[in-house]
Design a protein around this motif. Structure first.
Motif, PDB file in Angstrom:
ATOM      1  N   MET B   1       0.733  -1.069   0.288  1.00  0.00           N
ATOM      2  CA  MET B   1      -0.231   0.138  -0.138  1.00  0.00           C
ATOM      3  C   MET B   1       0.738   1.285  -0.214  1.00  0.00           C
ATOM      4  O   MET B   1       1.971   1.123   0.606  1.00  0.00           O
ATOM      5  CB  MET B   1      -0.780  -0.289   0.647  1.00  0.00           C
ATOM      6  N   ASN B   2       0.584   2.107  -0.531  1.00  0.00           N
ATOM      7  CA  ASN B   2       0.870   3.390  -1.042  1.00  0.00           C
ATOM      8  C   ASN B   2       1.242   4.539   0.256  1.00  0.00           C
ATOM      9  O   ASN B   2      -0.147   5.140   0.135  1.00  0.00           O
ATOM     10  CB  ASN B   2       0.761   3.633  -2.305  1.00  0.00           C
ATOM     11  N   GLU B   3       1.770   4.779   1.111  1.00  0.00           N
ATOM     12  CA  GLU B   3       1.120   5.260   2.249  1.00  0.00           C
ATOM     13  C   GLU B   3       1.433   7.078   1.836  1.00  0.00           C
ATOM     14  O   GLU B   3       0.389   8.004   1.825  1.00  0.00           O
ATOM     15  CB  GLU B   3       2.138   5.292   3.227  1.00  0.00           C
ATOM     16  N   ASP B   5       0.071   7.809  -1.384  1.00  0.00           N
ATOM     17  CA  ASP B   5      -1.290   8.399  -1.899  1.00  0.00           C
ATOM     18  C   ASP B   5      -2.280   8.152  -1.050  1.00  0.00           C
ATOM     19  O   ASP B   5      -3.371   9.266  -0.696  1.00  0.00           O
ATOM     20  CB  ASP B   5      -1.263   6.251  -3.063  1.00  0.00           C
ATOM     21  N   LEU B   6      -2.195   7.593  -0.194  1.00  0.00           N
ATOM     22  CA  LEU B   6      -3.364   7.714   1.494  1.00  0.00           C
ATOM     23  C   LEU B   6      -3.296   9.186   2.036  1.00  0.00           C
ATOM     24  O   LEU B   6      -4.366   9.771   2.243  1.00  0.00           O
ATOM     25  CB  LEU B   6      -3.170   7.100   2.172  1.00  0.00           C
ATOM     26  N   LEU B   9      -4.888  11.759  -0.489  1.00  0.00           N
ATOM     27  CA  LEU B   9      -6.154  11.375  -0.646  1.00  0.00           C
ATOM     28  C   LEU B   9      -6.541  11.969   1.181  1.00  0.00           C
ATOM     29  O   LEU B   9      -8.209  13.073   0.070  1.00  0.00           O
ATOM     30  CB  LEU B   9      -6.402   9.979  -0.694  1.00  0.00           C
ATOM     31  N   GLU B  10      -6.408  11.508   2.027  1.00  0.00           N
ATOM     32  CA  GLU B  10      -6.673  12.457   3.246  1.00  0.00           C
ATOM     33  C   GLU B  10      -6.785  13.515   3.385  1.00  0.00           C
ATOM     34  O   GLU B  10      -8.229  14.320   3.392  1.00  0.00           O
ATOM     35  CB  GLU B  10      -5.937  11.993   4.300  1.00  0.00           C
ATOM     36  N   ASP B  12      -7.016  15.671   0.217  1.00  0.00           N
ATOM     37  CA  ASP B  12      -8.200  16.001  -0.409  1.00  0.00           C
ATOM     38  C   ASP B  12      -9.804  16.245   0.409  1.00  0.00           C
ATOM     39  O   ASP B  12     -10.171  17.022   0.154  1.00  0.00           O
ATOM     40  CB  ASP B  12      -7.941  15.229  -1.827  1.00  0.00           C
ATOM     41  N   LEU B  13      -9.331  14.724   1.008  1.00  0.00           N
ATOM     42  CA  LEU B  13     -10.427  14.420   1.353  1.00  0.00           C
ATOM     43  C   LEU B  13     -11.165  15.833   2.648  1.00  0.00           C
ATOM     44  O   LEU B  13     -12.487  16.515   2.718  1.00  0.00           O
ATOM     45  CB  LEU B  13     -11.778  13.747   2.410  1.00  0.00           C
ATOM     46  N   ARG B  14     -10.236  16.101   3.357  1.00  0.00           N
ATOM     47  CA  ARG B  14     -10.213  17.031   3.933  1.00  0.00           C
ATOM     48  C   ARG B  14      -9.967  18.069   3.894  1.00  0.00           C
ATOM     49  O   ARG B  14     -11.059  19.573   4.402  1.00  0.00           O
ATOM     50  CB  ARG B  14      -9.595  17.379   5.224  1.00  0.00           C
ATOM     51  N   ARG B  15     -10.634  18.728   2.533  1.00  0.00           N
ATOM     52  CA  ARG B  15     -10.529  20.047   2.189  1.00  0.00           C
ATOM     53  C   ARG B  15     -11.455  20.324   1.840  1.00  0.00           C
ATOM     54  O   ARG B  15     -12.570  21.204   1.833  1.00  0.00           O
ATOM     55  CB  ARG B  15      -9.841  20.548   0.560  1.00  0.00           C
ATOM     56  N   LEU B  16     -12.613  19.283   2.617  1.00  0.00           N
ATOM     57  CA  LEU B  16     -13.936  19.018   1.491  1.00  0.00           C
ATOM     58  C   LEU B  16     -15.046  19.941   2.805  1.00  0.00           C
ATOM     59  O   LEU B  16     -14.567  19.240   3.929  1.00  0.00           O
ATOM     60  CB  LEU B  16     -14.603  18.009   0.932  1.00  0.00           C
ATOM     61  N   ARG B  17     -16.185  20.579   2.329  1.00  0.00           N
ATOM     62  CA  ARG B  17     -16.803  20.872   3.604  1.00  0.00           C
ATOM     63  C   ARG B  17     -18.386  20.243   3.950  1.00  0.00           C
ATOM     64  O   ARG B  17     -18.584  20.693   2.909  1.00  0.00           O
ATOM     65  CB  ARG B  17     -16.671  22.856   4.119  1.00  0.00           C
ATOM     66  N   PRO B  18     -18.525  19.993   4.517  1.00  0.00           N
ATOM     67  CA  PRO B  18     -20.151  18.464   5.090  1.00  0.00           C
ATOM     68  C   PRO B  18     -21.033  20.475   4.472  1.00  0.00           C
ATOM     69  O   PRO B  18     -20.636  21.238   5.384  1.00  0.00           O
ATOM     70  CB  PRO B  18     -20.575  18.406   5.523  1.00  0.00           C
TER      71      PRO B  18
END
Lengths: 177, 171
Positions: B1-3, B5-6, B9-10, B12-18
Protein backbone atom coordinates in the motif's frame (compact mmCIF):
# COMPACT_ATOMS: atom_id res chain seq x y z
CA UNK A 1 -40.76 13.56 9.27
CA UNK A 2 -40.85 16.71 11.30
CA UNK A 3 -40.32 17.44 14.93
CA UNK A 4 -43.41 17.98 17.08
CA UNK A 5 -44.11 21.53 18.12
CA UNK A 6 -43.91 20.53 21.76
CA UNK A 7 -40.15 20.30 21.39
CA UNK A 8 -40.01 24.07 20.94
CA UNK A 9 -40.54 26.51 23.74
CA UNK A 10 -42.67 29.46 22.73
CA UNK A 11 -41.26 32.77 23.77
CA UNK A 12 -37.86 31.35 24.59
CA UNK A 13 -35.26 33.80 23.37
CA UNK A 14 -32.31 31.89 24.79
CA UNK A 15 -32.24 29.72 21.69
CA UNK A 16 -31.38 32.77 19.62
CA UNK A 17 -28.31 33.74 21.61
CA UNK A 18 -25.34 34.53 19.36
CA UNK A 19 -23.13 31.93 21.05
CA UNK A 20 -25.63 29.19 20.39
CA UNK A 21 -26.08 30.20 16.74
CA UNK A 22 -22.33 30.28 16.19
CA UNK A 23 -21.99 26.86 17.78
CA UNK A 24 -24.77 25.44 15.60
CA UNK A 25 -23.39 27.00 12.44
CA UNK A 26 -20.02 25.45 13.15
CA UNK A 27 -21.15 21.96 14.07
CA UNK A 28 -24.47 21.40 12.29
CA UNK A 29 -22.86 20.48 8.93
CA UNK A 30 -20.61 17.96 10.68
CA UNK A 31 -23.48 16.42 12.60
CA UNK A 32 -25.52 16.25 9.44
CA UNK A 33 -22.66 14.65 7.56
CA UNK A 34 -22.47 11.90 10.16
CA UNK A 35 -26.24 11.48 10.25
CA UNK A 36 -26.26 11.05 6.47
CA UNK A 37 -24.09 7.98 6.96
CA UNK A 38 -26.71 6.57 9.32
CA UNK A 39 -29.78 7.33 7.21
CA UNK A 40 -29.73 7.59 3.48
CA UNK A 41 -32.59 10.09 3.20
CA UNK A 42 -31.67 13.72 3.73
CA UNK A 43 -34.88 14.57 5.62
CA UNK A 44 -34.35 11.68 8.02
CA UNK A 45 -30.77 12.74 8.58
CA UNK A 46 -31.90 16.25 9.49
CA UNK A 47 -34.55 14.94 11.86
CA UNK A 48 -31.98 12.64 13.40
CA UNK A 49 -29.62 15.53 14.08
CA UNK A 50 -32.38 17.68 15.53
CA UNK A 51 -33.65 15.00 17.89
CA UNK A 52 -30.15 14.08 19.02
CA UNK A 53 -29.22 17.71 19.59
CA UNK A 54 -32.32 18.37 21.68
CA UNK A 55 -31.68 15.26 23.73
CA UNK A 56 -28.02 16.15 24.26
CA UNK A 57 -28.93 19.72 25.26
CA UNK A 58 -31.37 18.46 27.85
CA UNK A 59 -28.63 16.44 29.45
CA UNK A 60 -26.61 19.59 30.06
CA UNK A 61 -27.44 20.93 33.52
CA UNK A 62 -25.72 24.27 32.93
CA UNK A 63 -27.51 25.05 29.67
CA UNK A 64 -24.25 25.22 27.73
CA UNK A 65 -23.95 23.57 24.29
CA UNK A 66 -23.36 19.86 24.72
CA UNK A 67 -20.01 18.19 23.97
CA UNK A 68 -19.81 17.25 20.31
CA UNK A 69 -18.88 13.68 21.20
CA UNK A 70 -22.12 13.38 23.14
CA UNK A 71 -24.10 14.61 20.14
CA UNK A 72 -22.39 12.13 17.82
CA UNK A 73 -23.03 9.32 20.29
CA UNK A 74 -26.68 10.34 20.56
CA UNK A 75 -27.04 10.42 16.77
CA UNK A 76 -25.52 6.94 16.61
CA UNK A 77 -27.83 5.57 19.30
CA UNK A 78 -30.92 7.23 17.90
CA UNK A 79 -30.21 5.86 14.45
CA UNK A 80 -30.06 2.35 15.89
CA UNK A 81 -33.31 2.97 17.76
CA UNK A 82 -35.00 4.20 14.63
CA UNK A 83 -33.88 1.16 12.67
CA UNK A 84 -35.14 -1.19 15.37
CA UNK A 85 -38.40 0.64 15.90
CA UNK A 86 -39.37 1.05 12.32
CA UNK A 87 -38.30 -1.81 10.10
CA UNK A 88 -40.15 -0.26 7.22
CA UNK A 89 -37.96 2.78 7.53
CA UNK A 90 -34.82 0.65 7.57
CA UNK A 91 -35.97 -1.25 4.53
CA UNK A 92 -36.74 1.97 2.72
CA UNK A 93 -33.38 3.48 3.62
CA UNK A 94 -31.53 0.41 2.38
CA UNK A 95 -33.24 0.42 -0.97
CA UNK A 96 -33.79 4.08 -1.61
CA UNK A 97 -31.16 5.97 -3.53
CA UNK A 98 -30.14 9.33 -2.13
CA UNK A 99 -32.03 12.20 -3.68
CA UNK A 100 -30.07 13.81 -6.49
CA UNK A 101 -30.21 17.28 -4.97
CA UNK A 102 -28.76 16.16 -1.61
CA UNK A 103 -25.18 17.27 -1.90
CA UNK A 104 -23.11 16.34 1.10
CA UNK A 105 -20.37 18.90 0.59
CA UNK A 106 -20.27 22.63 0.25
CA UNK A 107 -17.42 22.62 -2.24
CA UNK A 108 -15.87 25.46 -4.15
CA UNK A 109 -16.03 25.42 -7.92
CA UNK A 110 -12.65 23.73 -8.31
CA UNK A 111 -13.59 21.02 -5.80
CA UNK A 112 -17.03 20.16 -7.09
CA UNK A 113 -15.78 17.21 -9.11
CA UNK A 114 -13.90 15.96 -6.07
CA UNK A 115 -17.00 16.38 -3.89
CA UNK A 116 -19.18 14.49 -6.34
CA UNK A 117 -16.75 11.58 -6.58
CA UNK A 118 -16.19 11.49 -2.82
CA UNK A 119 -19.91 11.30 -2.15
CA UNK A 120 -20.40 8.50 -4.64
CA UNK A 121 -17.43 6.59 -3.28
CA UNK A 122 -18.53 6.98 0.32
CA UNK A 123 -21.94 5.56 -0.50
CA UNK A 124 -20.28 2.37 -1.70
CA UNK A 125 -18.33 1.81 1.51
CA UNK A 126 -19.57 -0.40 4.34
CA UNK A 127 -21.48 1.55 7.00
CA UNK A 128 -18.90 0.86 9.71
CA UNK A 129 -16.07 2.34 7.65
CA UNK A 130 -18.10 5.22 6.31
CA UNK A 131 -19.18 6.50 9.70
CA UNK A 132 -15.63 6.38 11.06
CA UNK A 133 -14.35 8.23 8.00
CA UNK A 134 -17.03 10.84 8.46
CA UNK A 135 -16.21 11.42 12.12
CA UNK A 136 -12.46 11.52 11.53
CA UNK A 137 -12.26 13.56 8.34
CA UNK A 138 -15.11 16.03 8.82
CA UNK A 139 -16.10 15.65 12.45
CA UNK A 140 -12.57 16.36 13.67
CA UNK A 141 -12.71 13.70 16.38
CA UNK A 142 -9.81 11.64 17.62
CA UNK A 143 -9.91 7.85 17.41
CA UNK A 144 -10.54 7.75 21.12
CA UNK A 145 -13.53 10.08 20.78
CA UNK A 146 -14.81 8.13 17.79
CA UNK A 147 -14.60 4.96 19.84
CA UNK A 148 -16.55 6.59 22.66
CA UNK A 149 -19.23 7.86 20.29
CA UNK A 150 -19.69 4.56 18.46
CA UNK A 151 -19.12 2.22 21.38
CA UNK A 152 -15.99 0.63 19.93
CA UNK A 153 -12.34 0.70 20.90
CA UNK A 154 -9.97 3.33 19.60
CA UNK A 155 -7.93 0.63 17.83
CA UNK A 156 -11.03 -0.64 16.05
CA UNK A 157 -11.88 2.89 14.99
CA UNK A 158 -8.35 3.39 13.68
CA UNK A 159 -8.35 0.17 11.70
CA UNK A 160 -11.79 0.89 10.23
CA UNK A 161 -10.55 4.32 9.22
CA UNK A 162 -7.50 2.89 7.50
CA UNK A 163 -9.46 0.17 5.66
CA UNK A 164 -12.06 2.73 4.65
CA UNK A 165 -9.43 5.10 3.35
CA UNK A 166 -7.85 2.31 1.34
CA UNK A 167 -11.20 1.31 -0.12
CA UNK A 168 -11.86 4.90 -0.96
CA UNK A 169 -8.52 5.18 -2.69
CA UNK A 170 -9.35 2.14 -4.81
CA UNK A 171 -12.72 3.57 -5.71
CA UNK A 172 -11.42 6.98 -6.58
CA UNK A 173 -8.26 5.79 -8.35
CA UNK A 174 -7.69 7.76 -11.45
CA UNK A 175 -10.10 10.46 -10.45
CA UNK A 176 -8.43 12.29 -7.59
CA UNK A 177 -4.81 11.20 -7.92
CA UNK B 1 0.00 0.00 0.00
CA UNK B 2 1.34 3.37 -0.96
CA UNK B 3 1.33 5.64 2.10
CA UNK B 4 1.81 8.89 0.20
CA UNK B 5 -1.27 8.05 -1.87
CA UNK B 6 -3.36 7.66 1.29
CA UNK B 7 -2.02 10.85 2.80
CA UNK B 8 -2.75 12.74 -0.38
CA UNK B 9 -6.26 11.32 -0.53
CA UNK B 10 -6.83 12.17 3.12
CA UNK B 11 -5.62 15.72 2.51
CA UNK B 12 -7.93 16.11 -0.49
CA UNK B 13 -10.94 14.79 1.42
CA UNK B 14 -10.28 17.07 4.39
CA UNK B 15 -10.48 19.99 1.99
CA UNK B 16 -14.16 19.31 1.48
CA UNK B 17 -16.62 21.00 3.82
CA UNK B 18 -19.86 19.25 4.84
CA UNK B 19 -22.89 21.15 3.66
CA UNK B 20 -25.97 22.14 5.63
CA UNK B 21 -28.67 24.44 4.36
CA UNK B 22 -29.41 27.72 6.12
CA UNK B 23 -32.94 26.50 6.65
CA UNK B 24 -31.67 23.48 8.56
CA UNK B 25 -29.27 25.58 10.63
CA UNK B 26 -32.08 27.99 11.55
CA UNK B 27 -34.24 25.04 12.47
CA UNK B 28 -31.60 23.76 14.86
CA UNK B 29 -31.00 27.22 16.32
CA UNK B 30 -34.68 27.65 17.13
CA UNK B 31 -35.10 24.14 18.49
CA UNK B 32 -32.79 24.60 21.45
CA UNK B 33 -34.70 23.37 24.47
CA UNK B 34 -35.10 25.72 27.35
CA UNK B 35 -34.01 24.50 30.70
CA UNK B 36 -37.24 23.57 32.36
CA UNK B 37 -37.46 24.38 36.02
CA UNK B 38 -39.99 22.06 37.46
CA UNK B 39 -41.46 23.02 40.79
CA UNK B 40 -40.59 20.54 43.46
CA UNK B 41 -43.66 19.43 45.33
CA UNK B 42 -42.89 19.67 49.01
CA UNK B 43 -45.08 17.55 51.25
CA UNK B 44 -47.35 19.55 53.50
CA UNK B 45 -46.25 19.10 57.12
CA UNK B 46 -48.70 17.36 59.36
CA UNK B 47 -50.04 18.67 62.65
CA UNK B 48 -47.44 16.80 64.68
CA UNK B 49 -44.61 18.15 62.56
CA UNK B 50 -45.92 21.70 62.82
CA UNK B 51 -46.22 21.50 66.60
CA UNK B 52 -42.75 20.05 66.90
CA UNK B 53 -41.37 22.74 64.63
CA UNK B 54 -43.04 25.46 66.67
CA UNK B 55 -41.63 24.05 69.90
CA UNK B 56 -38.19 23.86 68.39
CA UNK B 57 -38.37 27.46 67.32
CA UNK B 58 -39.74 28.57 70.69
CA UNK B 59 -37.03 26.65 72.49
CA UNK B 60 -34.39 28.27 70.37
CA UNK B 61 -35.62 31.77 71.15
CA UNK B 62 -36.20 30.98 74.82
CA UNK B 63 -32.62 29.81 75.20
CA UNK B 64 -31.32 33.03 73.75
CA UNK B 65 -33.82 35.21 75.58
CA UNK B 66 -33.18 33.79 79.04
CA UNK B 67 -29.93 35.58 79.73
CA UNK B 68 -31.17 38.99 78.48
CA UNK B 69 -34.34 38.48 80.52
CA UNK B 70 -32.29 38.01 83.68
CA UNK B 71 -30.38 41.18 82.92
CA UNK B 72 -33.62 43.07 82.33
CA UNK B 73 -34.92 41.84 85.68
CA UNK B 74 -31.81 43.02 87.46
CA UNK B 75 -32.01 46.43 85.82
CA UNK B 76 -35.69 46.60 86.70
CA UNK B 77 -34.94 45.82 90.33
CA UNK B 78 -32.44 48.65 90.50
CA UNK B 79 -34.73 51.03 88.67
CA UNK B 80 -37.78 50.36 90.81
CA UNK B 81 -36.09 50.48 94.16
CA UNK B 82 -38.38 51.43 97.08
CA UNK B 83 -38.47 55.18 97.23
CA UNK B 84 -38.25 57.12 100.51
CA UNK B 85 -41.55 57.66 102.28
CA UNK B 86 -43.63 60.40 100.75
CA UNK B 87 -43.60 63.74 102.43
CA UNK B 88 -46.85 64.69 104.02
CA UNK B 89 -48.33 68.06 103.25
CA UNK B 90 -51.13 69.44 105.36
CA UNK B 91 -53.84 71.80 104.35
CA UNK B 92 -51.75 74.87 105.24
CA UNK B 93 -49.15 73.80 102.78
CA UNK B 94 -46.39 73.44 105.32
CA UNK B 95 -44.18 70.46 105.01
CA UNK B 96 -44.65 68.09 107.91
CA UNK B 97 -42.03 65.63 106.89
CA UNK B 98 -39.53 67.32 109.11
CA UNK B 99 -41.84 66.92 112.09
CA UNK B 100 -42.42 63.34 111.35
CA UNK B 101 -38.75 62.52 111.26
CA UNK B 102 -38.26 64.32 114.50
CA UNK B 103 -40.79 62.13 116.26
CA UNK B 104 -39.29 58.69 116.79
CA UNK B 105 -41.69 56.03 115.77
CA UNK B 106 -42.44 53.26 118.12
CA UNK B 107 -41.96 49.61 117.26
CA UNK B 108 -45.64 49.01 117.18
CA UNK B 109 -46.32 51.92 114.80
CA UNK B 110 -44.62 50.45 111.71
CA UNK B 111 -45.76 47.23 110.11
CA UNK B 112 -43.74 45.54 107.42
CA UNK B 113 -45.04 42.59 105.41
CA UNK B 114 -43.28 40.54 102.77
CA UNK B 115 -45.58 38.55 100.51
CA UNK B 116 -44.10 36.05 98.04
CA UNK B 117 -46.31 36.48 95.00
CA UNK B 118 -44.61 34.20 92.48
CA UNK B 119 -41.49 32.20 91.87
CA UNK B 120 -39.92 31.05 88.62
CA UNK B 121 -37.01 28.86 87.78
CA UNK B 122 -35.14 29.13 84.52
CA UNK B 123 -32.21 27.35 82.90
CA UNK B 124 -30.28 29.00 80.13
CA UNK B 125 -27.04 28.75 78.20
CA UNK B 126 -24.77 31.73 78.17
CA UNK B 127 -23.32 32.72 74.77
CA UNK B 128 -20.13 30.98 75.92
CA UNK B 129 -22.09 27.77 76.26
CA UNK B 130 -22.02 27.58 80.05
CA UNK B 131 -25.40 26.53 81.44
CA UNK B 132 -26.83 28.65 84.26
CA UNK B 133 -29.84 28.23 86.51
CA UNK B 134 -31.73 30.96 88.31
CA UNK B 135 -34.71 31.27 90.58
CA UNK B 136 -36.69 34.48 90.30
CA UNK B 137 -38.84 35.37 93.31
CA UNK B 138 -41.44 38.09 93.04
CA UNK B 139 -42.26 39.79 96.34
CA UNK B 140 -44.73 42.43 97.43
CA UNK B 141 -43.41 44.47 100.32
CA UNK B 142 -45.99 46.41 102.29
CA UNK B 143 -44.98 49.05 104.81
CA UNK B 144 -47.68 50.66 106.97
CA UNK B 145 -46.94 53.59 109.25
CA UNK B 146 -49.52 54.82 111.70
CA UNK B 147 -49.28 58.11 113.56
CA UNK B 148 -50.97 57.58 116.90
CA UNK B 149 -51.32 61.29 117.51
CA UNK B 150 -53.15 62.24 114.38
CA UNK B 151 -54.46 58.82 113.48
CA UNK B 152 -52.88 59.17 110.04
CA UNK B 153 -51.87 55.92 108.34
CA UNK B 154 -49.49 55.79 105.42
CA UNK B 155 -49.26 52.56 103.47
CA UNK B 156 -46.79 51.83 100.68
CA UNK B 157 -46.66 48.74 98.54
CA UNK B 158 -43.77 48.05 96.24
CA UNK B 159 -42.87 45.00 94.17
CA UNK B 160 -39.51 43.44 94.56
CA UNK B 161 -37.71 40.89 92.45
CA UNK B 162 -35.07 38.61 93.77
CA UNK B 163 -32.78 36.62 91.52
CA UNK B 164 -31.14 33.68 93.24
CA UNK B 165 -28.43 31.69 91.40
CA UNK B 166 -28.94 27.98 91.86
CA UNK B 167 -26.86 24.93 91.32
CA UNK B 168 -27.44 22.78 88.27
CA UNK B 169 -26.67 19.64 90.24
CA UNK B 170 -30.24 19.21 91.42
CA UNK B 171 -31.75 20.01 88.04
Amino acid sequence: MSMPDSEHWPGDRSAEQPGWRTWVEEHAPRFLMFARQKSRAEADAQDLVQEALIEACRRQPDGEPPPVTLVYATIHRRAIDWARRDRRRASREQTAAPPPDACWFDAALEDRELAQWAQQALEKLPDAQREVLSLKLWGGLTFSEIGAALGISANTAASRYRYGLEELRKLTRGVLI
Amino acid sequence: MNEPDLESLERDLRRLRPAASDEFVNRLVSSRPRRAVEPVATPKPGLFDRVRLSLDRAGFWLRWCAAPAVLVCLIGMLWFRPEPPPTLVDASGTNRAHQLTEVPAGAGEVEIEHDLVDSYEMVADLPSGVPVRFRLDKWHDTVVYRDPQTGLAVERRSPRFEVVPMSLASY
